[in-house]
Enzyme design. Sequence first.
Site, PDB file in Angstrom:
ATOM      1  N   ASP A   1       0.792  -1.246   0.000  1.00 30.50           N
ATOM      2  CA  ASP A   1       0.000   0.000   0.000  1.00 30.50           C
ATOM      3  C   ASP A   1       0.822   1.293   0.000  1.00 30.50           C
ATOM      4  OD1 ASP A   1      -1.952  -1.927   0.181  1.00 30.50           O
ATOM      5  OD2 ASP A   1      -2.874  -1.174   2.006  1.00 30.50           O
TER       6      ASP A   1
ATOM      7  N   CYS B   1      -2.135  -2.657   7.472  1.00 26.57           N
ATOM      8  CA  CYS B   1      -2.056  -3.608   6.355  1.00 26.57           C
ATOM      9  C   CYS B   1      -0.766  -4.412   6.335  1.00 26.57           C
ATOM     10  CB  CYS B   1      -2.300  -2.885   5.043  1.00 26.57           C
ATOM     11  SG  CYS B   1      -4.040  -2.365   4.900  1.00 26.57           S
TER      12      CYS B   1
ATOM     13  N   ASP C   1      -4.573  -0.778  -1.829  1.00 20.84           N
ATOM     14  CA  ASP C   1      -5.896  -0.588  -1.237  1.00 20.84           C
ATOM     15  C   ASP C   1      -6.765   0.071  -2.314  1.00 20.84           C
ATOM     16  OD1 ASP C   1      -6.907  -1.208   1.374  1.00 20.84           O
ATOM     17  OD2 ASP C   1      -7.086   0.933   1.849  1.00 20.84           O
TER      18      ASP C   1
ATOM     19  N   HIS D   1     -10.454   7.099   1.591  1.00 20.41           N
ATOM     20  CA  HIS D   1      -9.092   6.946   1.065  1.00 20.41           C
ATOM     21  C   HIS D   1      -9.063   5.891  -0.039  1.00 20.41           C
ATOM     22  CE1 HIS D   1      -9.513   3.794   4.098  1.00 20.41           C
ATOM     23  NE2 HIS D   1      -8.673   3.081   3.354  1.00 20.41           N
TER      24      HIS D   1
ATOM     25  N   HIS E   1     -10.677   0.912  -2.791  1.00 16.70           N
ATOM     26  CA  HIS E   1     -12.041   0.856  -2.254  1.00 16.70           C
ATOM     27  C   HIS E   1     -13.076   1.488  -3.181  1.00 16.70           C
ATOM     28  CE1 HIS E   1     -10.447  -0.468   1.554  1.00 16.70           C
ATOM     29  NE2 HIS E   1      -9.850   0.678   1.840  1.00 16.70           N
TER      30      HIS E   1
ATOM     31  N   LYS F   1      -7.059  -4.706  -3.367  1.00 16.91           N
ATOM     32  CA  LYS F   1      -7.830  -5.320  -2.267  1.00 16.91           C
ATOM     33  C   LYS F   1      -8.760  -4.301  -1.646  1.00 16.91           C
ATOM     34  CE  LYS F   1      -4.191  -4.210   1.013  1.00 16.91           C
ATOM     35  NZ  LYS F   1      -4.924  -3.213   1.803  1.00 16.91           N
TER      36      LYS F   1
HETATM   37  C1  VGL Z   1      -4.730   0.792   5.674  1.00 14.99           C
HETATM   38  C2  VGL Z   1      -6.221   1.874   7.039  1.00 14.99           C
HETATM   39  C3  VGL Z   1      -7.225   1.695   6.110  1.00 14.99           C
HETATM   40  C4  VGL Z   1      -3.327   0.326   5.441  1.00 14.99           C
HETATM   41  C5  VGL Z   1      -5.725   0.586   4.744  1.00 14.99           C
HETATM   42  O1  VGL Z   1      -2.907   0.222   4.261  1.00 14.99           O
HETATM   43  O2  VGL Z   1      -2.614   0.083   6.422  1.00 14.99           O
HETATM   44  N1  VGL Z   1      -4.990   1.423   6.818  1.00 14.99           N
HETATM   45  N2  VGL Z   1      -6.961   1.040   4.963  1.00 14.99           N
HETATM   46 ZN    ZN Z   2      -8.416   1.029   3.369  1.00 17.46          ZN
END
Ligand code: VGL
Ligand code: ZN
Length: 245
Positions: free
Chosen positions: A18, A185, A58, A107, A60, A132
């Site tokens: 990420d 993550c 990430d 995010h 979403h 993901k």
């Molecule tokens: C993450 C919070 C929400 C991460 C992803 O990549 O650690 N943290 N979504």
């Molecule tokens: Zn996230």
Amino acid sequence: MTSIDTDNGFQPALIVVDMQEDFCPPNPLGVQGGRDLVPLINEIIQYPGFVVRVATQDFHPATHISFASNHPAPNNNPFESHIQMTNPAVVGSDPTATIAQRLWPAHCVQNTPGAEILPAIRMDKIDAVVKKGMDERVEMYSAFADAFGNRDCKATGGASADLEAILREKGVTDVFVVGLAGDYCVKHTAIDAAERGFKTFVIEEGVKCVDAVSGWQEAKVELAARGVKVVGLDGLEVGRVKVGI
Ligand code: VGL
Ligand code: ZN
């Protein structure tokens, strides 16, 4: 068998977790120091020993359950509020299971600049990207499974690829993890790698945490308890991938 046969007992993979715009300052979920990891992560990506290098992303939908803005006031404060999240699975795990889910600023919304992997990351050296968190109903910190441990995320649309299958196909024995965020993550992906039988290492210099003060201290305790070794860049474990043995 002859003595010149190579040792197949060490087939290390790198997972770069990420390294995205929205996890870097000045964005609302920007992790302090996140952007500063780029040179080091690029150096690690280029170590010759890895048999496969995977990046996670990430990714979403705008309707994702983890976004504070998708919940009614007053219990919708990013970073502070938690909601009850229900297992989306109907088979294979308990569909009545619920988990407290921390809420985040919106995010990494699909196809927005915030979801992009930092352009400075050497993606030309990355073999596969696993997107993901694509199922709006459930959190997916780990790139292997959702928050309820459901592993069929590729099949159910939560992830773009099956990370375990990628690693198995390459005969991976050892997994090294770096990226963002150390307390979310990275931690969950590393724990799931270890649970699947890979010898798993988090390279300490290669992570930064959402909760800058307590996040890493607490994550390290959990990682150790779950069989993940936290290692230094100058340690013996990373030394083996640096020289490619
Ligand atoms: C993450 C919070 C929400 C991460 C992803 O990549 O650690 N943290 N979504
Ligand atoms: Zn996230």
